[in-house]
Design an enzyme around this catalytic site. Sequence first.
Site: not given
Ligand code: GLP
Length: 260
Positions: A66, A135, A137, A142
């Site tokens: 992303d 959440n 995702h 989302e």
């Molecule tokens: C962002 C990224 C996701 C990632 C999520 C959780 O939304 N786009 O790819 O998995 O955050 O991030 P973290 O691993 O820092 O909790």
Amino acid sequence: MEILILTDAQAVGRQAAAIVAKLVERNPEAVLGLATGASPQGLYAALADRVDAGLDLSKVAGFALDEYVGIPREHPESYAQVIDRDVTRPLGLDPRRVHVPDGRTADLEAATAAYDREIRAAGGIDLQILGIGENGHIGFNEPTSSFASRTRVKTLAPSTRAANARFFARPEDVPTHCLTQGLGTILEARQLVLVATGQSKAPAIAAAVEGPLTSMVPGSALQLHARATVIVDEAAASLLTLTDYYRYTADNRPVWQVVD
Ligand code: GLP
């Protein structure tokens, strides 16, 4: 779905890196899906150790999961910069083989379609690395994202912007929109490895792994995949109900399934 419960975040990163390394040792030109965020950092650090010990990732291709829309490519928190800083340079990937959706173009629709085409032109993704949001995702898909969705523009949930604000000077600096591989795109990868650590991810992991298949939990899409591995520490596993079974199956895997 394979569930591996390990003692701590470092062990999670080492196990995930072992799976990636085994793939690359078999196919030096493997195509990896690259996640950002804190969760895969342990994986990337463990891979860097393996690179220092001789693992060659220079022929590996990478596709970011992303990217934000509307921040300059050189912004330290653009995923292009994050991937370059955390993955491409420390792991010795060839920058020409690392791709990130173009969140800066005026024609975002064209950029999203082009990204899915680039992935297909590369032969598809061999192994997609994933984290998961609190959440549920994955990528920036989302809740209520379609399981058939393709790479596209999404509006970030306020909770996601708040969770990612820790990387920005001010909460209002967090972009509102992003480009993300869709759940349909992600499910086309030949293998998925999701890493999650910490108590804050326990509800999302329990819902994704043991909950119903529902667009309210995009991570539950992994239940549709033929080869998904979820690697968690004790804290992130703490709300799973079948932990004894997961530990038993992990301890009794056929020897050829064990990767370390
Ligand atoms: C962002 C990224 C996701 C990632 C999520 C959780 O939304 N786009 O790819 O998995 O955050 O991030 P973290 O691993 O820092 O909790």
